[in-house]
Design an enzyme around this catalytic site. Sequence first.
Site, PDB file in Angstrom:
ATOM      1  N   SER A 141     -19.841   4.816 -32.651  1.00 16.53           N
ATOM      2  CA  SER A 141     -20.153   3.986 -31.472  1.00 16.53           C
ATOM      3  C   SER A 141     -19.222   2.780 -31.440  1.00 16.53           C
ATOM      4  CB  SER A 141     -21.597   3.487 -31.536  1.00 16.53           C
ATOM      5  OG  SER A 141     -21.815   2.489 -30.556  1.00 16.53           O
ATOM      6  N   TYR A 154     -28.608  -0.792 -35.658  1.00 25.08           N
ATOM      7  CA  TYR A 154     -27.943   0.440 -35.206  1.00 25.08           C
ATOM      8  C   TYR A 154     -26.433   0.361 -35.447  1.00 25.08           C
ATOM      9  CZ  TYR A 154     -25.956   3.736 -31.819  1.00 25.08           C
ATOM     10  OH  TYR A 154     -25.223   4.725 -31.227  1.00 25.08           O
TER      11      TYR A 154
HETATM   12  N1  LIG Z   1     -25.719   7.476 -25.486  1.00 23.43           N
HETATM   13  C1  LIG Z   1     -24.934   6.489 -25.869  1.00 23.43           C
HETATM   14  O1  LIG Z   1     -24.734   5.504 -25.152  1.00 23.43           O
HETATM   15  C2  LIG Z   1     -24.203   6.548 -27.178  1.00 23.43           C
HETATM   16  C3  LIG Z   1     -23.118   5.690 -27.362  1.00 23.43           C
HETATM   17  C4  LIG Z   1     -22.432   5.720 -28.570  1.00 23.43           C
HETATM   18  C5  LIG Z   1     -22.807   6.617 -29.555  1.00 23.43           C
HETATM   19  N2  LIG Z   1     -23.880   7.439 -29.340  1.00 23.43           N
HETATM   20  C6  LIG Z   1     -24.231   8.349 -30.427  1.00 23.43           C
HETATM   21  O2  LIG Z   1     -24.122   9.665 -29.961  1.00 23.43           O
HETATM   22  C7  LIG Z   1     -25.002  10.511 -30.686  1.00 23.43           C
HETATM   23  C8  LIG Z   1     -25.802  11.350 -29.709  1.00 23.43           C
HETATM   24  O3  LIG Z   1     -26.568  10.475 -28.914  1.00 23.43           O
HETATM   25  P1  LIG Z   1     -27.078  10.902 -27.470  1.00 23.43           P
HETATM   26  O4  LIG Z   1     -26.735   9.784 -26.555  1.00 23.43           O
HETATM   27  O5  LIG Z   1     -26.672  12.279 -27.166  1.00 23.43           O
HETATM   28  O6  LIG Z   1     -28.660  10.783 -27.753  1.00 23.43           O
HETATM   29  P2  LIG Z   1     -29.835  11.825 -27.505  1.00 23.43           P
HETATM   30  O7  LIG Z   1     -31.060  11.087 -27.862  1.00 23.43           O
HETATM   31  O8  LIG Z   1     -29.699  12.448 -26.184  1.00 23.43           O
HETATM   32  O9  LIG Z   1     -29.523  12.952 -28.605  1.00 23.43           O
HETATM   33  C9  LIG Z   1     -29.710  12.728 -29.973  1.00 23.43           C
HETATM   34  C10 LIG Z   1     -30.313  13.977 -30.558  1.00 23.43           C
HETATM   35  O10 LIG Z   1     -30.481  13.760 -31.968  1.00 23.43           O
HETATM   36  C11 LIG Z   1     -31.689  14.387 -32.335  1.00 23.43           C
HETATM   37  N3  LIG Z   1     -32.208  13.826 -33.590  1.00 23.43           N
HETATM   38  C12 LIG Z   1     -32.803  12.629 -33.784  1.00 23.43           C
HETATM   39  N4  LIG Z   1     -33.208  12.502 -35.055  1.00 23.43           N
HETATM   40  C13 LIG Z   1     -32.853  13.654 -35.686  1.00 23.43           C
HETATM   41  C14 LIG Z   1     -33.014  14.137 -37.013  1.00 23.43           C
HETATM   42  N5  LIG Z   1     -33.649  13.412 -37.954  1.00 23.43           N
HETATM   43  N6  LIG Z   1     -32.520  15.354 -37.322  1.00 23.43           N
HETATM   44  C15 LIG Z   1     -31.904  16.098 -36.371  1.00 23.43           C
HETATM   45  N7  LIG Z   1     -31.745  15.713 -35.094  1.00 23.43           N
HETATM   46  C16 LIG Z   1     -32.211  14.500 -34.760  1.00 23.43           C
HETATM   47  C17 LIG Z   1     -32.636  14.129 -31.162  1.00 23.43           C
HETATM   48  O11 LIG Z   1     -33.731  15.021 -31.161  1.00 23.43           O
HETATM   49  C18 LIG Z   1     -31.696  14.307 -29.986  1.00 23.43           C
HETATM   50  O12 LIG Z   1     -31.704  15.620 -29.464  1.00 23.43           O
HETATM   51  C19 LIG Z   1     -25.866   9.584 -31.539  1.00 23.43           C
HETATM   52  O13 LIG Z   1     -25.375   9.582 -32.868  1.00 23.43           O
HETATM   53  C20 LIG Z   1     -25.661   8.217 -30.918  1.00 23.43           C
HETATM   54  O14 LIG Z   1     -25.791   7.186 -31.866  1.00 23.43           O
HETATM   55  C21 LIG Z   1     -24.572   7.440 -28.170  1.00 23.43           C
END
Ligand SMILES: NC(=O)c1ccc[n+]([C@@H]2O[C@H](COP(=O)([O-])OP(=O)(O)OC[C@H]3O[C@@H](n4cnc5c(N)ncnc54)[C@H](O)[C@@H]3O)[C@@H](O)[C@H]2O)c1
Length: 252
Positions: A141, A154
Site C-alpha cells: 500500500s 495498518y
Molecule cells: N482497497 C484499497 O484501497 C487498497 C489499497 C492498498 C492496498 N490494498 C491491499 O490490497 C489487498 C486486497 O484488498 P482489497 O481492497 O481487495 O480488500 P477486500 O476486503 O475486497 O479483499 C480482501 C480479501 O482478503 C480476505 N481475507 C481477510 N482475512 C483473511 C485471512 N485471514 N485469510 C485469508 N483471506 C483473508 C477477505 O475475506 C477478502 O476477500 C489487501 O492486502 C489490502 O491491504 C487495498
Amino acid sequence: MSVLTEYDGQVALVTGGAGGIGEAVATVLAGAGARVVVADLNGAGARATADRIGGLGVELDVREPDSVAAAVAAAAGLGPIRVLVNSAGVVGGAGPLRSLPLAAFTAVWQVNVAGTFLVTQAVANAMIDHGSGGAIVNISSVGALQPTVGLGHYEATKAAVNALTRSAALELAEFGIRVNAIAPGPVDTPFTRQALADPVARAEWLAKIPLARIASPADLVALVLLLASDQARHLTGAVIPVDGGQSLGGAR
Ligand SMILES: NC(=O)c1ccc[n+]([C@@H]2O[C@H](COP(=O)([O-])OP(=O)(O)OC[C@H]3O[C@@H](n4cnc5c(N)ncnc54)[C@H](O)[C@@H]3O)[C@@H](O)[C@H]2O)c1
C-alpha cells in the site's frame, strides 16, 4: 508477445481471491490461461469466484499454518505452483496510535504480515522442491510510505510487507523465484467502500492524488500480471506504486 498469453496451464494461487483486488487478479489470470486457485477466509466467496472463472476455490486462513499447508497442497495438486499473489489483507478499523488497543494492532499484523510470511514460506518451499522457479507478487500500500492519521497500525503492516518482499527476493533469487510488490493508493473495493461513500473522505483522498481518480481493481491487474510473468524476469525486490502519483507527495 503479450503477458496475457504467458500463463497457459500454469498454476497460480491467489489469496484474498473472494473479493476486490484478489478477485480481479484471479479473473484476469484465468482469462490468460492460468489454472487459478482462489483462496480466502470466505470459503463460499472463494468457491463462487472459482466457479465463475473456472478455477479451484479453497477456504484459507492465512494466519493458520495448517490451513496454509492445506491450501498450498491443494494448489500443488494441480501442478507446480508458478505464481503466488498475496492479496489477503485487512485494515482493522481506524484509530490514533495513542489509543489503539493492542488487540487491534495484533489482529491486522496477524493477517497482513504473519499471513503473507506463512503463505510465502509455504509456496516458496513448494516452488524450490519442484525446481522450476516462480513469481510472487505482494499487495502492499502507498500507506507504507505516506502516513494517514488513524491508519498507523495498518500502514506499519504494509511497511513490513515491503521489507518481507525485499528479503524474500534476496533469499529466493538463487532458486529462480522473483518477489515483487505493488503499492496501490485507494482502490474501490469492499475494503474501502464505506469510507469512499463519505463525500468528505472521498474528496480528501482525491485531493492527494495528482491523477484525481480513485483506482478500480482493473487499474492494478496489468502490473500484477506483468510482474508474475517471465517478461519481468530481471525484476525482483521492487515495490512499485500504482497510486495516480499520490506517493510523489506533491500538491496540485
Ligand atoms: N482497497 C484499497 O484501497 C487498497 C489499497 C492498498 C492496498 N490494498 C491491499 O490490497 C489487498 C486486497 O484488498 P482489497 O481492497 O481487495 O480488500 P477486500 O476486503 O475486497 O479483499 C480482501 C480479501 O482478503 C480476505 N481475507 C481477510 N482475512 C483473511 C485471512 N485471514 N485469510 C485469508 N483471506 C483473508 C477477505 O475475506 C477478502 O476477500 C489487501 O492486502 C489490502 O491491504 C487495498
